[in-house]
Scaffold this motif. Structure first.
Motif, short mmCIF file in Angstrom:
data_model
loop_
_atom_site.label_atom_id
_atom_site.label_comp_id
_atom_site.label_asym_id
_atom_site.label_seq_id
_atom_site.Cartn_x
_atom_site.Cartn_y
_atom_site.Cartn_z
N LEU A 182 22.47 52.14 -86.49
CA LEU A 182 22.64 53.45 -85.34
C LEU A 182 21.17 54.33 -85.89
CD1 LEU A 182 25.96 54.32 -85.64
CD2 LEU A 182 24.72 53.40 -83.45
N GLU A 183 20.68 54.91 -85.17
CA GLU A 183 19.09 55.62 -85.39
C GLU A 183 19.20 57.33 -85.22
OE1 GLU A 183 16.69 54.54 -87.28
OE2 GLU A 183 16.88 52.55 -87.08
N THR A 184 20.10 57.66 -84.14
CA THR A 184 20.52 59.12 -84.42
C THR A 184 22.07 58.98 -84.13
OG1 THR A 184 20.75 58.84 -81.94
CG2 THR A 184 18.52 59.38 -82.21
N GLY A 185 22.67 60.66 -83.95
CA GLY A 185 23.52 60.80 -84.06
C GLY A 185 24.03 60.85 -85.85
N ARG A 186 26.24 60.90 -85.67
CA ARG A 186 26.55 61.67 -86.70
C ARG A 186 26.58 60.40 -88.14
NH1 ARG A 186 29.71 65.93 -86.73
NH2 ARG A 186 29.09 65.87 -89.12
N LEU A 187 26.81 58.90 -87.42
CA LEU A 187 26.83 57.31 -88.41
C LEU A 187 24.79 57.34 -88.52
CD1 LEU A 187 29.76 56.00 -86.51
CD2 LEU A 187 29.69 57.23 -88.55
N ALA A 188 24.26 58.03 -88.42
CA ALA A 188 22.92 57.55 -88.28
C ALA A 188 22.71 57.50 -89.91
CB ALA A 188 21.94 58.66 -87.36
N GLY A 189 22.50 56.32 -90.46
CA GLY A 189 21.98 56.35 -91.26
C GLY A 189 23.08 55.80 -92.44
N PHE A 190 24.38 55.82 -91.88
CA PHE A 190 25.43 54.81 -93.03
C PHE A 190 25.14 53.46 -92.57
CE2 PHE A 190 29.61 54.04 -93.51
CZ PHE A 190 29.71 54.38 -95.27
N HIS A 191 25.73 52.82 -93.49
CA HIS A 191 25.88 51.29 -93.70
C HIS A 191 26.93 51.43 -94.09
CE1 HIS A 191 25.18 47.06 -93.89
NE2 HIS A 191 25.22 46.93 -94.67
N PHE A 192 28.13 50.26 -93.15
CA PHE A 192 29.44 50.21 -93.24
C PHE A 192 29.57 48.39 -93.08
CE2 PHE A 192 33.97 49.86 -92.02
CZ PHE A 192 34.80 50.48 -93.39
N ASP A 193 29.28 47.44 -94.06
CA ASP A 193 30.25 46.31 -94.13
C ASP A 193 31.68 46.02 -93.73
OD1 ASP A 193 30.41 43.75 -94.51
OD2 ASP A 193 28.84 43.41 -96.54
N TYR A 194 31.68 45.36 -92.85
CA TYR A 194 33.46 45.44 -92.40
C TYR A 194 33.34 43.97 -93.51
CZ TYR A 194 33.40 48.31 -88.52
OH TYR A 194 32.60 49.11 -87.28
N GLU A 195 32.29 42.90 -93.82
CA GLU A 195 33.15 42.11 -94.53
C GLU A 195 33.97 42.30 -96.25
OE1 GLU A 195 33.35 38.74 -93.39
OE2 GLU A 195 32.47 39.85 -91.78
N THR A 196 33.18 43.49 -96.22
CA THR A 196 33.25 44.37 -98.21
C THR A 196 34.55 45.11 -97.62
OG1 THR A 196 31.64 45.03 -98.37
CG2 THR A 196 31.49 42.68 -98.99
N ALA A 197 34.48 45.36 -96.81
CA ALA A 197 34.83 47.52 -97.18
C ALA A 197 36.25 47.18 -96.65
CB ALA A 197 34.53 48.34 -95.42
N THR A 198 36.62 46.49 -96.04
CA THR A 198 38.43 46.23 -95.84
C THR A 198 39.32 45.31 -96.86
OG1 THR A 198 38.41 44.52 -94.13
CG2 THR A 198 38.06 46.47 -93.33
N GLY A 199 39.06 44.97 -97.53
CA GLY A 199 39.14 43.81 -99.11
C GLY A 199 39.64 42.92 -98.03
N GLY A 200 38.45 42.31 -97.12
CA GLY A 200 39.22 40.74 -96.46
C GLY A 200 40.73 40.25 -95.77
N GLU A 201 41.22 38.77 -95.36
CA GLU A 201 41.76 38.98 -94.85
C GLU A 201 43.37 38.98 -94.76
OE1 GLU A 201 41.71 34.88 -92.92
OE2 GLU A 201 39.99 35.40 -92.54
N ARG A 202 43.31 38.77 -96.20
CA ARG A 202 44.43 38.43 -96.83
C ARG A 202 44.39 39.53 -97.60
NH1 ARG A 202 46.76 35.94 -93.78
NH2 ARG A 202 46.07 33.93 -92.96
#
Length: 476
Positions: free
Chosen positions: A74-94
């Protein structure tokens, strides 16, 4: 000049895949009704839905949410510049390995005599061990758009469960405990047994889904014309999985659906139209049986973008959903205190007569006395007030308090003036829930009966469906 339509949006819990499904459904809803999702008058978010409610309330567009889910930069908008790694952010599927012991001994001790009044999921959460996962990445996401405090607009509610008291907390609503938006969202997402409870002030909080998957009933009596509910844990078009774990998830989903439909009925009784959208058969096949399975996320959002649009264009009526007809008044749930003789008269005569007669209901005074509570808690207050009135009405030899719960036209319910003449001297007109009923209440308007068990006035009242009236009479 007619006033503008007031709309609410409820975003329920459902893990990583529930969030992906809701983002697709949000795009479909926005396209179908022609309203920017950021412009809803009220937003209620629970668990995964709390993240989306917070982002929408902070001005993040649905288009950006879709691109974010798809992994586009995302280059514009409120989330621009923020990286959210789904693989690590939620701690995995278990869930990570948890520490041994009860998660909340305090909740169990505090509510020892009234555990049956709490949702079963809230009680279960206390028995689960404290989780070890953390939600720092989720907090960082919300802090990126709201670094401090709350969103600037009104009407954004984030729901969590107080892990020490067992009470639902609607952060953002008047009277609720103060909290910054990031910590409120982290609390709402803290799945018991999976993530660490989130401490805000002196209390620990966990996932608001431990109370209700949607907490839709919080929007009852909010003066809304329409409410749209995106509920990833419900389904009105179930699939037929063969794996045992997925079949168990579907059984749980069926119970959640029933709870949400009951909440919709509560909101609808206040004159608000309710539309619930849940995953259909094709969505469920995309989700599988684990809502934290990250590998399925891309498929889930793409499926939802397509299936949600179809479902919204041709919705089925809810089992409890009834259209308002012209100026037909809304219904109010009332609690009528009875004794044995009045119950027998109701059985033989088919109605409660002798108007005006006293009852109890959720009034503005009840709501003002507990502004951080929701409809369930307010209804429980009115029921208990009616039970106390019934106790004072008991004739010699009677021991069971009796309350009839009925849905009547709101036009029949009027405030009870303090000090007014009463046919029932037992009636406490000073009670916040006190009302007068100005018309007869037919047996067909009664939904249930509540009365003491074999240990009178020592337990919560037992519930009986109206069809079990002969059983109730036999107990007297």
């Amino acid at each position: 000049m007619s006033r503008a339509t007031r709309r609410g949006l409820v975003l329920g819990g459902g893990g990583v895949l529930g969030a992906a499904w809701m983002v697709g459904a949000l795009q479909a809803l926005q396209d179908e009704i022609g309203l920017d999702a950021r412009d809803f008058d009220a937003l209620v978010g629970t668990s995964a839905g709390s993240v989306l409610a917070a982002l929408l309330g902070a001005g993040v567009s649905v288009a950006d949410l879709v691109n974010h889910q798809r992994g586009n930069k995302l280059e514009t908008g409120r989330l621009a510049g923020f990286h959210f790694d789904y693989e690590t952010a939620t701690g995995g599927e278990r869930p990570p390995r948890s520490r041994a012991g009860l998660g909340s001994r305090e909740l169990l001790i505090r509510n020892a005599r009234q555990l049956r009044q709490l949702p079963p999921t809230a009680v279960l959460s206390a028995f689960l061990p404290e989780g070890e996962g953390n939600l720092d990445a989720v907090g960082a996401l919300i802090s990126h758009v709201v670094p401090a405090g709350w969103v600037s607009r009104e009407g954004v509610t984030i729901v969590a469960l107080d892990y020490d008291t067992g009470q639902r907390v609607a952060f953002g609503m008047r009277g609720a405990a103060p909290a910054a938006l990031p910590e409120a969202v982290m609390a709402s997402c803290a799945i018991p047994g999976w993530y660490q409870p989130v401490r805000i002030g002196d209390h620990r909080y966990i996932d608001g889904g431990a109370w209700s998957s949607t907490n839709l009933d919080l929007l009852a009596s909010q003066g809304l014309d329409e409410v749209f509910v995106l509920a990833p844990q419900t389904s009105f078009d179930a699939d037929a999985p063969t794996q045992w774990a997925t079949r168990l998830e579907r059984q749980w989903r069926s119970r959640v659906t029933q709870r949400v439909v009951r909440e919709a009925s509560t909101v609808h009784r206040h004159g608000t139209e309710v539309t619930i959208l849940g995953p259909g058969r094709e969505d469920l096949e995309a989700m599988g049986g684990n809502l934290m399975d990250l590998s399925r996320r891309p498929l889930v959002i793409e499926t939802s973008l397509r299936t949600s649009a179809v479902a919204l264009r041709d919705p089925d009526p809810l089992p409890v959903h009834r259209k308002n007809q012209g100026s037909r008044p809304a219904l109010t749930r009332i609690y009528i205190p009875l004794n044995a003789s009045r119950l027998r008269s109701l059985s033989t005569g088919g109605a409660i007569e002798g108007t005006p007669f006293p009852a109890h209901a959720v009034t503005e005074a009840v709501q003002a006395s507990a502004p951080g509570s929701g409809q369930d808690e307010w209804e429980y207050t009115a029921l208990n007030d009616a039970a106390r009135t019934s106790e004072a009405m008991l004739a010699p030899g009677e021991s069971r308090r009796i309350v009839a719960a009925a849905d009547v036209s709101s036009e029949l319910v009027v405030p009870r003036p303090a000090g007014s003449p009463a046919d029932d001297s037992a009636f406490d007109s000073a009670s916040d829930s006190a009302v007068l009923i100005t018309g007869l209440v037919a047996l067909r308007r009664i939904a249930s009966f509540h009365l003491d068990g074999d240990t009178p006035q020592d337990e919560d009242l037992l519930w009986y469906d109206v069809t079990e009236l002969p059983v109730v009479l036999a107990l007297l």
